[in-house]
Design a protein around this motif. Structure first.
Motif, mmCIF file in Angstrom:
data_model
loop_
_atom_site.group_PDB
_atom_site.id
_atom_site.type_symbol
_atom_site.label_atom_id
_atom_site.label_comp_id
_atom_site.label_asym_id
_atom_site.label_seq_id
_atom_site.Cartn_x
_atom_site.Cartn_y
_atom_site.Cartn_z
ATOM 1 N N SER A 1 0.859 -1.178 0.000
ATOM 2 C CA SER A 1 0.000 0.000 0.000
ATOM 3 C C SER A 1 0.897 1.229 0.000
ATOM 4 C CB SER A 1 -0.912 0.008 1.237
ATOM 5 O OG SER A 1 -1.478 1.288 1.439
ATOM 6 N N ALA A 2 0.366 2.338 -0.461
ATOM 7 C CA ALA A 2 1.134 3.581 -0.455
ATOM 8 C C ALA A 2 1.110 4.262 0.904
ATOM 9 C CB ALA A 2 0.578 4.534 -1.515
ATOM 10 N N PHE A 3 0.332 3.741 1.841
ATOM 11 C CA PHE A 3 0.129 4.427 3.124
ATOM 12 C C PHE A 3 0.561 3.513 4.277
ATOM 13 C CE2 PHE A 3 -3.168 5.535 0.030
ATOM 14 C CZ PHE A 3 -2.830 6.863 -0.209
ATOM 15 N N ARG A 4 1.649 3.895 4.916
ATOM 16 C CA ARG A 4 2.221 3.055 5.976
ATOM 17 C C ARG A 4 2.400 3.873 7.254
ATOM 18 N NH1 ARG A 4 7.105 -1.131 5.100
ATOM 19 N NH2 ARG A 4 5.253 -2.262 4.348
ATOM 20 N N VAL A 5 2.114 3.210 8.388
ATOM 21 C CA VAL A 5 2.340 3.801 9.697
ATOM 22 C C VAL A 5 3.266 2.866 10.479
ATOM 23 C CG1 VAL A 5 1.297 4.588 11.855
ATOM 24 C CG2 VAL A 5 0.053 4.872 9.687
ATOM 25 N N ALA A 6 4.294 3.472 11.100
ATOM 26 C CA ALA A 6 5.240 2.722 11.925
ATOM 27 C C ALA A 6 5.083 3.173 13.365
ATOM 28 C CB ALA A 6 6.666 2.948 11.442
ATOM 29 N N ILE A 7 4.959 2.216 14.272
ATOM 30 C CA ILE A 7 4.663 2.534 15.669
ATOM 31 C C ILE A 7 5.644 1.790 16.578
ATOM 32 C CG2 ILE A 7 2.913 2.456 17.499
ATOM 33 C CD1 ILE A 7 0.837 2.202 15.146
ATOM 34 N N ALA A 8 6.352 2.536 17.411
ATOM 35 C CA ALA A 8 7.194 1.953 18.456
ATOM 36 C C ALA A 8 6.429 2.030 19.762
ATOM 37 C CB ALA A 8 8.510 2.714 18.569
ATOM 38 N N ASN A 9 6.362 0.923 20.465
ATOM 39 C CA ASN A 9 5.547 0.908 21.684
ATOM 40 C C ASN A 9 6.111 -0.057 22.721
ATOM 41 O OD1 ASN A 9 4.031 -0.833 19.389
ATOM 42 N ND2 ASN A 9 3.834 -1.890 21.377
ATOM 43 N N ALA A 10 5.686 0.118 23.953
ATOM 44 C CA ALA A 10 6.047 -0.813 25.012
ATOM 45 C C ALA A 10 5.410 -2.162 24.726
ATOM 46 C CB ALA A 10 5.582 -0.265 26.361
ATOM 47 N N ASN A 11 6.099 -3.213 25.102
ATOM 48 C CA ASN A 11 5.611 -4.568 24.866
ATOM 49 C C ASN A 11 4.628 -4.954 25.974
ATOM 50 O OD1 ASN A 11 5.297 -7.156 23.888
ATOM 51 N ND2 ASN A 11 7.226 -7.913 24.757
ATOM 52 N N VAL A 12 3.394 -4.499 25.817
ATOM 53 C CA VAL A 12 2.342 -4.739 26.811
ATOM 54 C C VAL A 12 1.123 -5.340 26.115
ATOM 55 C CG1 VAL A 12 3.126 -2.908 28.345
ATOM 56 C CG2 VAL A 12 1.466 -2.376 26.543
ATOM 57 N N PRO A 13 0.224 -6.011 26.873
ATOM 58 C CA PRO A 13 -0.952 -6.647 26.266
ATOM 59 C C PRO A 13 -1.890 -5.641 25.597
ATOM 60 C CG PRO A 13 -0.554 -7.519 28.478
ATOM 61 C CD PRO A 13 0.349 -6.346 28.311
#
Length: 393
Positions: A320-332
Protein backbone atom coordinates in the motif's frame (compact mmCIF):
# COMPACT_ATOMS: atom_id res chain seq x y z
CA UNK A 1 2.49 13.77 -2.00
CA UNK A 2 6.15 14.82 -2.56
CA UNK A 3 8.76 12.65 -0.88
CA UNK A 4 9.99 13.93 2.44
CA UNK A 5 13.60 15.14 2.58
CA UNK A 6 15.43 13.62 5.51
CA UNK A 7 18.13 15.40 7.48
CA UNK A 8 21.02 13.34 8.85
CA UNK A 9 23.47 14.75 11.39
CA UNK A 10 27.03 13.41 11.26
CA UNK A 11 29.08 13.42 14.47
CA UNK A 12 32.26 11.84 13.05
CA UNK A 13 33.99 11.46 9.73
CA UNK A 14 31.96 8.84 7.84
CA UNK A 15 33.18 6.97 4.78
CA UNK A 16 32.05 8.52 1.50
CA UNK A 17 30.97 5.08 0.29
CA UNK A 18 28.41 5.02 3.07
CA UNK A 19 27.22 8.57 2.56
CA UNK A 20 26.65 7.82 -1.12
CA UNK A 21 23.88 5.44 0.00
CA UNK A 22 21.95 8.53 1.15
CA UNK A 23 21.23 10.26 -2.17
CA UNK A 24 21.29 14.03 -2.46
CA UNK A 25 17.87 15.52 -2.97
CA UNK A 26 16.23 12.98 -0.68
CA UNK A 27 18.81 13.46 2.08
CA UNK A 28 20.56 16.47 3.54
CA UNK A 29 23.65 15.16 5.31
CA UNK A 30 26.09 17.24 7.34
CA UNK A 31 27.58 18.24 10.68
CA UNK A 32 25.27 21.19 11.24
CA UNK A 33 21.79 20.22 10.00
CA UNK A 34 19.05 22.07 11.84
CA UNK A 35 16.48 19.42 12.79
CA UNK A 36 18.00 15.99 12.16
CA UNK A 37 15.77 13.00 11.54
CA UNK A 38 18.71 10.74 12.27
CA UNK A 39 22.29 10.75 13.56
CA UNK A 40 25.28 8.93 12.08
CA UNK A 41 28.09 8.38 14.58
CA UNK A 42 31.29 6.42 15.04
CA UNK A 43 33.17 7.10 18.29
CA UNK A 44 31.70 10.41 19.52
CA UNK A 45 30.38 10.17 23.09
CA UNK A 46 26.68 11.01 23.00
CA UNK A 47 25.92 10.50 26.70
CA UNK A 48 26.28 14.19 27.54
CA UNK A 49 24.68 15.33 24.28
CA UNK A 50 21.19 16.80 24.10
CA UNK A 51 19.75 14.59 21.36
CA UNK A 52 17.25 16.74 19.41
CA UNK A 53 13.59 15.80 19.74
CA UNK A 54 13.40 15.46 15.95
CA UNK A 55 15.76 12.45 15.94
CA UNK A 56 13.99 9.23 14.93
CA UNK A 57 17.03 6.92 14.68
CA UNK A 58 20.73 6.70 15.53
CA UNK A 59 23.18 4.64 13.48
CA UNK A 60 26.61 3.65 14.76
CA UNK A 61 29.15 2.87 12.02
CA UNK A 62 30.65 0.05 14.05
CA UNK A 63 29.63 -2.75 16.38
CA UNK A 64 29.73 -1.35 19.92
CA UNK A 65 27.15 1.18 21.12
CA UNK A 66 28.59 2.05 24.53
CA UNK A 67 28.99 5.67 23.39
CA UNK A 68 25.23 6.00 22.76
CA UNK A 69 22.53 6.43 25.46
CA UNK A 70 20.61 3.38 24.24
CA UNK A 71 18.26 3.16 27.24
CA UNK A 72 17.21 6.79 26.92
CA UNK A 73 16.64 6.35 23.19
CA UNK A 74 14.51 3.26 23.80
CA UNK A 75 12.30 5.28 26.13
CA UNK A 76 11.74 7.70 23.24
CA UNK A 77 11.04 4.93 20.72
CA UNK A 78 14.27 5.62 18.83
CA UNK A 79 16.08 2.58 17.39
CA UNK A 80 19.88 2.45 17.64
CA UNK A 81 21.45 0.65 14.68
CA UNK A 82 24.93 -0.82 14.48
CA UNK A 83 27.02 -2.76 11.97
CA UNK A 84 27.71 -6.22 13.42
CA UNK A 85 30.25 -8.15 11.42
CA UNK A 86 31.14 -5.31 9.06
CA UNK A 87 34.55 -4.89 10.67
CA UNK A 88 34.99 -8.56 11.57
CA UNK A 89 37.79 -9.30 9.12
CA UNK A 90 39.77 -6.26 10.29
CA UNK A 91 39.49 -7.36 13.91
CA UNK A 92 40.36 -10.96 13.02
CA UNK A 93 43.56 -9.87 11.29
CA UNK A 94 44.54 -7.70 14.26
CA UNK A 95 43.96 -10.61 16.65
CA UNK A 96 46.26 -12.76 14.52
CA UNK A 97 48.86 -9.97 14.59
CA UNK A 98 48.53 -9.79 18.38
CA UNK A 99 49.01 -13.54 18.71
CA UNK A 100 52.17 -13.40 16.59
CA UNK A 101 53.52 -10.36 18.44
CA UNK A 102 53.09 -12.14 21.76
CA UNK A 103 54.34 -15.55 20.65
CA UNK A 104 57.49 -14.19 19.01
CA UNK A 105 58.18 -11.26 21.41
CA UNK A 106 58.15 -8.88 18.46
CA UNK A 107 57.58 -5.55 20.28
CA UNK A 108 60.50 -6.16 22.66
CA UNK A 109 62.67 -7.37 19.78
CA UNK A 110 61.85 -4.23 17.83
CA UNK A 111 62.78 -2.04 20.81
CA UNK A 112 66.08 -3.90 21.07
CA UNK A 113 66.86 -3.25 17.42
CA UNK A 114 65.86 0.41 17.72
CA UNK A 115 68.43 0.77 20.52
CA UNK A 116 71.34 -0.56 18.49
CA UNK A 117 74.08 1.76 17.29
CA UNK A 118 74.13 1.49 13.49
CA UNK A 119 77.75 2.70 13.44
CA UNK A 120 79.03 0.11 15.91
CA UNK A 121 81.81 -2.06 14.48
CA UNK A 122 80.46 -5.09 16.36
CA UNK A 123 76.81 -4.60 15.38
CA UNK A 124 76.43 -8.16 14.07
CA UNK A 125 77.77 -9.56 17.34
CA UNK A 126 75.28 -7.48 19.35
CA UNK A 127 72.44 -8.76 17.18
CA UNK A 128 73.47 -12.40 17.51
CA UNK A 129 74.01 -12.23 21.26
CA UNK A 130 70.88 -10.18 21.93
CA UNK A 131 68.37 -12.17 19.93
CA UNK A 132 68.47 -15.10 22.36
CA UNK A 133 66.37 -13.18 24.89
CA UNK A 134 63.50 -12.93 22.40
CA UNK A 135 63.08 -16.61 21.62
CA UNK A 136 59.36 -17.39 21.41
CA UNK A 137 57.06 -20.22 20.45
CA UNK A 138 55.19 -21.27 17.33
CA UNK A 139 51.40 -21.06 17.11
CA UNK A 140 51.02 -24.40 15.32
CA UNK A 141 50.05 -27.10 17.79
CA UNK A 142 49.01 -24.63 20.51
CA UNK A 143 45.47 -24.47 21.86
CA UNK A 144 43.61 -21.21 21.29
CA UNK A 145 40.58 -20.54 23.45
CA UNK A 146 37.92 -18.34 21.85
CA UNK A 147 35.36 -16.84 24.22
CA UNK A 148 32.50 -15.42 22.15
CA UNK A 149 31.63 -17.10 18.86
CA UNK A 150 30.00 -14.32 16.92
CA UNK A 151 31.25 -13.20 13.53
CA UNK A 152 34.72 -12.19 14.76
CA UNK A 153 35.15 -15.21 17.00
CA UNK A 154 34.23 -17.59 14.18
CA UNK A 155 36.67 -15.92 11.79
CA UNK A 156 39.47 -16.07 14.38
CA UNK A 157 38.72 -19.74 15.03
CA UNK A 158 38.84 -20.57 11.33
CA UNK A 159 42.11 -18.67 10.81
CA UNK A 160 43.70 -20.34 13.84
CA UNK A 161 42.83 -23.77 12.48
CA UNK A 162 44.46 -22.82 9.18
CA UNK A 163 47.60 -21.99 11.16
CA UNK A 164 47.60 -25.49 12.64
CA UNK A 165 46.23 -24.56 16.05
CA UNK A 166 43.74 -26.46 18.17
CA UNK A 167 40.69 -24.33 18.96
CA UNK A 168 38.46 -24.50 22.02
CA UNK A 169 35.35 -22.30 21.89
CA UNK A 170 32.73 -21.12 24.35
CA UNK A 171 29.59 -19.06 23.81
CA UNK A 172 26.44 -19.77 25.84
CA UNK A 173 24.32 -17.69 23.45
CA UNK A 174 25.69 -18.75 20.09
CA UNK A 175 23.31 -17.97 17.24
CA UNK A 176 22.23 -20.51 14.64
CA UNK A 177 24.07 -18.58 11.90
CA UNK A 178 27.27 -18.55 13.97
CA UNK A 179 26.95 -22.24 14.73
CA UNK A 180 26.64 -23.03 11.02
CA UNK A 181 29.73 -20.93 10.18
CA UNK A 182 31.87 -22.41 12.96
CA UNK A 183 34.49 -24.89 11.71
CA UNK A 184 33.75 -28.46 12.75
CA UNK A 185 37.24 -28.78 14.24
CA UNK A 186 36.38 -26.33 17.02
CA UNK A 187 35.89 -28.19 20.29
CA UNK A 188 33.15 -26.85 22.54
CA UNK A 189 33.90 -25.87 26.12
CA UNK A 190 31.27 -25.77 28.84
CA UNK A 191 32.42 -22.59 30.59
CA UNK A 192 34.80 -19.65 30.58
CA UNK A 193 36.80 -21.38 33.30
CA UNK A 194 37.30 -24.46 31.13
CA UNK A 195 38.64 -22.33 28.27
CA UNK A 196 41.09 -20.52 30.55
CA UNK A 197 42.36 -23.75 32.10
CA UNK A 198 42.88 -25.64 28.84
CA UNK A 199 44.24 -22.96 26.47
CA UNK A 200 47.72 -21.56 25.95
CA UNK A 201 46.26 -18.47 24.27
CA UNK A 202 42.79 -17.04 24.99
CA UNK A 203 41.04 -14.38 22.91
CA UNK A 204 37.88 -12.54 23.98
CA UNK A 205 35.07 -11.53 21.61
CA UNK A 206 32.05 -10.63 23.75
CA UNK A 207 30.09 -7.37 24.18
CA UNK A 208 30.45 -5.38 27.40
CA UNK A 209 27.32 -6.09 29.42
CA UNK A 210 26.65 -6.42 33.12
CA UNK A 211 27.04 -10.19 32.70
CA UNK A 212 30.43 -9.88 30.94
CA UNK A 213 32.04 -7.11 33.00
CA UNK A 214 35.25 -8.53 34.49
CA UNK A 215 34.50 -11.86 32.85
CA UNK A 216 38.22 -12.55 33.25
CA UNK A 217 39.15 -11.73 36.82
CA UNK A 218 41.15 -12.51 39.95
CA UNK A 219 39.26 -15.78 40.49
CA UNK A 220 39.85 -17.39 37.11
CA UNK A 221 43.12 -15.83 35.88
CA UNK A 222 45.27 -17.93 38.25
CA UNK A 223 43.85 -21.09 36.66
CA UNK A 224 45.47 -20.37 33.29
CA UNK A 225 48.44 -22.38 32.08
CA UNK A 226 51.96 -21.14 32.91
CA UNK A 227 53.15 -18.81 30.16
CA UNK A 228 49.61 -18.18 28.87
CA UNK A 229 48.69 -15.28 26.61
CA UNK A 230 45.44 -13.32 27.02
CA UNK A 231 44.12 -11.22 24.14
CA UNK A 232 41.32 -8.68 24.50
CA UNK A 233 40.10 -7.02 21.32
CA UNK A 234 36.55 -6.94 22.65
CA UNK A 235 35.93 -4.21 25.27
CA UNK A 236 38.16 -2.87 28.02
CA UNK A 237 35.80 -3.70 30.91
CA UNK A 238 35.54 -7.38 30.00
CA UNK A 239 38.90 -7.89 31.75
CA UNK A 240 39.83 -6.86 35.30
CA UNK A 241 43.10 -5.06 34.58
CA UNK A 242 44.23 -5.06 38.21
CA UNK A 243 43.92 -8.84 38.25
CA UNK A 244 45.79 -9.06 34.93
CA UNK A 245 48.71 -7.06 36.35
CA UNK A 246 48.90 -9.39 39.34
CA UNK A 247 48.82 -12.42 37.04
CA UNK A 248 51.61 -10.92 34.92
CA UNK A 249 53.79 -10.32 37.98
CA UNK A 250 53.13 -13.53 39.91
CA UNK A 251 52.04 -15.85 37.12
CA UNK A 252 50.70 -17.65 35.26
CA UNK A 253 50.14 -14.97 32.60
CA UNK A 254 53.10 -14.24 30.30
CA UNK A 255 51.55 -11.63 28.01
CA UNK A 256 48.44 -9.46 27.84
CA UNK A 257 47.56 -8.11 24.39
CA UNK A 258 44.77 -5.54 24.16
CA UNK A 259 43.37 -2.72 22.07
CA UNK A 260 42.71 -0.40 25.02
CA UNK A 261 45.76 1.46 26.39
CA UNK A 262 45.32 3.31 29.68
CA UNK A 263 47.29 4.22 32.78
CA UNK A 264 47.02 0.94 34.67
CA UNK A 265 48.70 -1.17 32.03
CA UNK A 266 50.54 1.36 29.87
CA UNK A 267 54.25 0.61 29.39
CA UNK A 268 54.15 -2.59 31.39
CA UNK A 269 56.89 -4.78 29.83
CA UNK A 270 54.54 -7.77 29.47
CA UNK A 271 51.64 -5.80 27.99
CA UNK A 272 51.18 -5.18 24.27
CA UNK A 273 48.64 -2.34 24.09
CA UNK A 274 47.41 -1.00 20.75
CA UNK A 275 45.53 2.29 20.21
CA UNK A 276 42.06 0.85 19.49
CA UNK A 277 42.95 -0.29 15.97
CA UNK A 278 40.39 -3.10 15.71
CA UNK A 279 38.27 -1.51 12.98
CA UNK A 280 40.88 0.95 11.71
CA UNK A 281 41.15 -0.18 8.13
CA UNK A 282 39.78 1.52 5.03
CA UNK A 283 37.79 -1.59 4.22
CA UNK A 284 36.18 -1.86 7.67
CA UNK A 285 35.24 1.82 7.76
CA UNK A 286 33.68 1.51 4.31
CA UNK A 287 31.80 -1.68 5.21
CA UNK A 288 30.43 -0.24 8.46
CA UNK A 289 29.33 3.01 6.85
CA UNK A 290 27.61 1.27 3.94
CA UNK A 291 25.78 -1.15 6.24
CA UNK A 292 24.41 1.44 8.66
CA UNK A 293 23.55 3.94 5.91
CA UNK A 294 21.46 1.31 4.13
CA UNK A 295 19.78 0.29 7.39
CA UNK A 296 19.07 3.93 8.21
CA UNK A 297 17.60 4.62 4.78
CA UNK A 298 15.39 1.53 4.91
CA UNK A 299 14.09 2.65 8.31
CA UNK A 300 13.48 6.28 7.41
CA UNK A 301 11.74 5.51 4.13
CA UNK A 302 9.96 2.23 4.88
CA UNK A 303 10.07 1.73 8.65
CA UNK A 304 12.12 -1.47 8.40
CA UNK A 305 14.46 -2.41 11.24
CA UNK A 306 17.57 -4.54 10.91
CA UNK A 307 20.50 -4.73 13.32
CA UNK A 308 19.05 -2.43 15.96
CA UNK A 309 20.45 -3.16 19.42
CA UNK A 310 17.22 -2.12 21.17
CA UNK A 311 14.43 -3.07 18.72
CA UNK A 312 13.21 -6.30 17.13
CA UNK A 313 14.03 -6.93 13.48
CA UNK A 314 10.96 -6.08 11.38
CA UNK A 315 10.38 -5.96 7.63
CA UNK A 316 7.19 -6.03 5.56
CA UNK A 317 6.86 -5.72 1.81
CA UNK A 318 4.99 -2.61 0.69
CA UNK A 319 1.46 -3.47 -0.39
CA UNK A 320 0.00 0.00 0.00
CA UNK A 321 1.13 3.58 -0.46
CA UNK A 322 0.13 4.43 3.12
CA UNK A 323 2.22 3.06 5.98
CA UNK A 324 2.34 3.80 9.70
CA UNK A 325 5.24 2.72 11.93
CA UNK A 326 4.66 2.53 15.67
CA UNK A 327 7.19 1.95 18.46
CA UNK A 328 5.55 0.91 21.68
CA UNK A 329 6.05 -0.81 25.01
CA UNK A 330 5.61 -4.57 24.87
CA UNK A 331 2.34 -4.74 26.81
CA UNK A 332 -0.95 -6.65 26.27
CA UNK A 333 -3.65 -5.40 23.87
CA UNK A 334 -1.42 -2.92 22.08
CA UNK A 335 -2.16 -4.37 18.64
CA UNK A 336 -5.86 -4.39 19.47
CA UNK A 337 -5.82 -0.72 20.45
CA UNK A 338 -3.93 0.22 17.28
CA UNK A 339 -6.38 -1.72 15.11
CA UNK A 340 -9.40 -0.23 16.89
CA UNK A 341 -8.09 3.32 16.53
CA UNK A 342 -7.65 2.85 12.79
CA UNK A 343 -11.01 1.15 12.39
CA UNK A 344 -12.77 3.99 14.20
CA UNK A 345 -11.16 6.39 11.71
CA UNK A 346 -12.57 4.36 8.81
CA UNK A 347 -9.19 2.98 7.76
CA UNK A 348 -8.95 -0.53 6.32
CA UNK A 349 -5.80 -2.40 7.34
CA UNK A 350 -4.25 -4.01 4.28
CA UNK A 351 -1.30 -5.67 6.04
CA UNK A 352 0.23 -5.58 9.49
CA UNK A 353 3.22 -6.98 11.39
CA UNK A 354 4.09 -6.74 15.08
CA UNK A 355 7.30 -7.96 16.68
CA UNK A 356 8.69 -7.62 20.18
CA UNK A 357 12.08 -7.75 21.86
CA UNK A 358 12.20 -7.60 25.62
CA UNK A 359 10.27 -4.53 26.76
CA UNK A 360 10.16 -3.04 23.25
CA UNK A 361 7.67 -3.78 20.47
CA UNK A 362 7.32 -2.42 16.97
CA UNK A 363 4.38 -2.43 14.56
CA UNK A 364 4.12 -1.72 10.84
CA UNK A 365 0.66 -1.14 9.38
CA UNK A 366 -0.24 -0.66 5.70
CA UNK A 367 -3.69 0.84 5.13
CA UNK A 368 -5.71 1.40 1.95
CA UNK A 369 -6.14 5.17 2.23
CA UNK A 370 -4.37 8.27 3.49
CA UNK A 371 -3.95 8.68 7.24
CA UNK A 372 -4.91 12.04 8.72
CA UNK A 373 -3.06 13.86 11.47
CA UNK A 374 -5.95 13.30 13.87
CA UNK A 375 -5.49 9.51 13.55
CA UNK A 376 -1.74 9.81 14.15
CA UNK A 377 -2.44 11.94 17.21
CA UNK A 378 -4.91 9.34 18.51
CA UNK A 379 -2.30 6.62 18.07
CA UNK A 380 0.26 8.70 19.97
CA UNK A 381 -2.26 9.10 22.80
CA UNK A 382 -2.45 5.34 23.40
CA UNK A 383 -0.73 4.56 26.68
CA UNK A 384 2.53 2.76 25.97
CA UNK A 385 3.01 4.17 22.47
CA UNK A 386 6.47 5.77 22.27
CA UNK A 387 6.66 7.03 18.69
CA UNK A 388 4.47 7.13 15.59
CA UNK A 389 5.72 7.78 12.05
CA UNK A 390 3.66 8.18 8.86
CA UNK A 391 5.48 6.86 5.76
CA UNK A 392 3.44 7.43 2.61
CA UNK A 393 4.98 6.95 -0.83
Amino acid sequence: MPSKQFQVLILNQISDLGLQRLPAGRYEVGKSVASPDAILVRSADMHSMQVPASVQAIARAGAGTNNIPVKAMSARGVPVFNAPGANANAVKELVLAGMLMAARNLPAAQRFVDGLDPAAHDLDEHVESGKKQFAGFELAGQTLGVIGLGKVGCLVAHAAIQLGMNVLGFDPEITIDAAWSLPSQVKRAGSVSEVLKRSQLVTLHVPLLDATRHLVNADNLPTMKPGAVLLNFSREGVVDDAAVLRALEAGPLARYVCDFPHGHILRHPKVIALPHLGASTREAEDNCAVMVAEQLRDFLEHGHIANAVNFPSVAMARESAFRVAIANANVPNMVGQISTTMAQAGLNIHNMVNKSRGEMAYTLVDVDSAVGESVLAALRDIEGVLAVRYLPV
